[in-house]
Design an enzyme around this catalytic site. Structure first.
Site, short mmCIF file in Angstrom:
data_model
loop_
_atom_site.label_atom_id
_atom_site.label_comp_id
_atom_site.label_asym_id
_atom_site.label_seq_id
_atom_site.Cartn_x
_atom_site.Cartn_y
_atom_site.Cartn_z
N THR A 110 8.07 -8.07 2.46
CA THR A 110 7.90 -6.96 3.38
C THR A 110 6.47 -6.46 3.27
O THR A 110 5.76 -6.76 2.32
CB THR A 110 8.86 -5.81 3.03
OG1 THR A 110 8.63 -5.40 1.68
CG2 THR A 110 10.31 -6.25 3.20
N SER B 42 1.76 -3.70 -7.63
CA SER B 42 0.37 -3.26 -7.65
C SER B 42 -0.47 -4.12 -6.72
O SER B 42 -0.63 -5.32 -6.93
CB SER B 42 -0.19 -3.33 -9.07
OG SER B 42 -1.57 -3.02 -9.08
N ASN B 43 -1.05 -3.48 -5.70
CA ASN B 43 -1.92 -4.21 -4.79
C ASN B 43 -3.17 -4.72 -5.49
O ASN B 43 -3.77 -5.71 -5.05
CB ASN B 43 -2.30 -3.29 -3.62
CG ASN B 43 -1.12 -2.99 -2.72
OD1 ASN B 43 -0.56 -3.88 -2.11
ND2 ASN B 43 -0.73 -1.74 -2.66
N SER C 42 1.61 -6.33 3.40
CA SER C 42 1.78 -7.11 2.17
C SER C 42 2.46 -8.46 2.34
O SER C 42 2.56 -9.21 1.37
CB SER C 42 2.55 -6.27 1.14
OG SER C 42 1.72 -5.24 0.65
#
Length: 396
Positions: free
Chosen positions: A346, A212-213, A107
Site C-alpha cells: 500500500t 521507516s521510509n 510506498s
C-alpha cells in the site's frame, strides 16, 4: 490496510478528516479486450467477477465523501477482467476520472526498489546480510550492525524521517505552509537521512519492526553506489522497460503527474486545495513513483509469477518476518483477508492512496487508487473500500 495520507505513509492515519467532497461523478465500467488469461479461455473473461458489486463498491467509495476520485482494476494472471473509475478528475471542471489515468503510488514504489535490490543480490553485487556500513559508509549510526535485509524489512530500527517535525503537516497551520512552499522543496537523500539520524533508533537492529521510509532512502543510495546509476534508472532498465509499463515513471524532481490523471486535494476551511503538484524528492526511493492500475497489475503478476526474480530471491522477498507479526517481508506485504492471503503493498502521498494486491496463485489482482480529501480516511470510505476489496479478490 488503508494507507495514511500523510507525506509518505502506509500506516493507518491518525488525524481526523479535514472535510468531505461534494463531487460525485460517474462510474465507468468497461469490458476488457485482452486475450483470455492462461487457463481461462473456457469460462470467459468475466467469470467469477461480480461487476455489479464492483461497480457499487467503487461508486460507494466516492459517495462516502472521503475521496474525490477512485480507480480500480481487477485482473486474472495480469489480464484485465474489469476496470472502473468513479468521481472527478478535476473538481473545477467536473471532468470524470478515467479508469486508465495515472496517479502517485507512494510506498508501492518500495516494491519496485526492493525488486531491483534483490536482482542485484541474485547477481552477487549485493548481499542481504551485508552491513550498511560496508555498503554505504558513514550513512547511519551503528551501520556496522544494520544489514541490507533489515532495511528492506523495516527491522533496522532506523528512525522514520517522515515522523520528524519537518514532515508533520497535522499541526495547526502546517498544511497551509506546506502548500505555500514546502511542497516544492528539493530534498537530497542525504538530507532526509540526516533528519532521521537526529533521532535515536527505535530499537537495536533486528529486535523489532517499525515502518521507516528512511530505510528505502538508504536502499536507493545503496543501489546507486553498487551500479553507478540512480535507483530511478535501475528501476527503469530492470523493471519498467522489460515489462512494457508505459504508464509508470520514477521521477526525481518533476513536480507534475504526466498524462491523464485525477487531481489530489485537501479539503481546507477555505475550500479544496489542489495538492497534485509536489517535488517527489520528499519521498525518493521510499515513495516517488507514478503508475496506472494496468501497470501495477502487470508488475505484481510478473513479480509473484517469478518473471523478475530467481526463485531464491523471490522466496526471500516473501519470507515475512516474526518482528512484523508475519505481515511484511522484503518490500512486500502479506495481507490475510476473508478470501485468503494476498501479496502486495500500500502507499500514501498527499492526495493519493494506492493499494496493490495479488493472490499467490495469480487468479486475482486488484489495483486501486483513491484521491483522499484530507489526512485520514473516514470510516464510511474504509467500509466501501473493504467491499471493493472483497468483490475484487474473491474468485468465482
Amino acid at each position: 490496510m488503508l494507507a495514511g495520507a500523510g507525506l509518505v505513509g502506509v500506516t493507518a492515519p491518525t488525524a481526523a478528516a479535514l472535510g468531505t467532497a461534494e463531487p460525485r461523478g460517474v462510474v465507468t465500467v468497461t469490458s476488457t479486450s485482452d486475450a483470455a488469461a492462461p487457463g481461462t479461455a473456457d469460462r470467459g473473461p468475466g467469470k467469477g467477477v461480480d461487476t455489479k458489486a464492483l461497480n457499487a463498491a467503487l461508486s460507494g467509495i466516492v459517495d462516502s465523501g472521503g475521496v474525490s476520485a477512485a480507480l480500480a482494476r481487477v485482473g486474472d494472471h495480469g489480464r484485465t477482467l474489469w476496470k472502473g473509475g468513479s468521481g472527478v478528475a478535476d473538481r473545477t471542471t467536473g471532468a470524470p476520472a478515467s479508469a486508465d489515468g495515472r496517479f502517485r503510488i507512494g510506498s508501492v514504489t518500495k516494491t519496485f526498489v526492493s525488486t531491483v535490490t534483490l536482482q542485484l543480490v541474485a547477481e552477487g553485487r549485493l548481499g542481504l546480510d551485508d552491513p550498511v556500513e560496508r555498503l554505504l559508509p558513514g550513512a547511519v549510526p551503528n551501520g556496522a550492525n544494520i544489514t541490507l535485509r533489515q532495511l528492506l524489512g523495516h527491522t533496522s530500527g532506523v528512525f522514520n524521517y517522515t515522523e520528524d517535525q519537518a514532515f508533520d503537516i497535522a499541526r495547526p497551520g502546517a498544511i497551509e505552509q506546506w502548500l505555500e512552499s514546502g511542497r516544492y522543496t528539493r530534498w537530497t537523500p542525504q538530507q532526509l537521512v540526516a533528519l532521521a539520524n537526529a533521532h535515536p533508533a527505535y530499537f537495536a537492529p533486528g529486535q523489532g519492526f517499525h515502518y521507516s521510509n528512511t530505510n528505502y532512502v538508504l536502499v536507493g543510495q545503496i543501489i546507486e553506489r553498487a551500479t553507478g546509476r540512480s535507483w530511478q534508472q535501475e528501476v527503469e532498465r530492470r523493471v519498467i522497460r522489460p515489462l512494457g509499463l508505459t504508464g509508470t515513471f520514477m521521477p526525481d524532481h518533476a513536480t507534475g503527474v504526466p498524462g491523464p490523471h485525477a487531481h489530489g486535494y485537501f479539503d481546507l476551511p477555505t475550500g479544496p486545495a489542489d495538492v497534485t503538484e509536489l517535488d517527489p524528492s520528499m519521498a525518493g526511493a521510499s515513495g516517488a513513483g507514478i503508475s496506472t492500475t494496468a501497470d501495477l497489475n502487470t508488475f505484481v503478476t510478473a513479480l509473484i509469477g517469478g518473471r523478475l526474480l530467481p526463485r531464491p530471491q523471490l522466496a526471500e522477498m516473501m519470507a515475512v518476518t516474526p518482528q512484523s507479526e508475519g505481515r511484511y517481508g522484503l518490500g512486500l506485504e502479506r495481507a490475510t483477508t476473508d478470501c485468503g492471503v494476498l501479496w502486495g503493498h500500500t502507499g500514501g502521498i498527499p492526495g493519493y492512496s494506492t493499494f496493490l494486491y495479488t493472490s499467490g496463485d495469480l487468479r486475482r489482482q486488484l489495483a486501486v487508487s483513491m484521491n483522499g480529501n484530507g489526512l485520514s480516511t473516514p470510516p464510511a470510505t474504509r467500509a466501501a473500500f473493504e467491499k471493493l476489496l472483497g468483490a475484487g479478490t474473491c474468485t468465482g
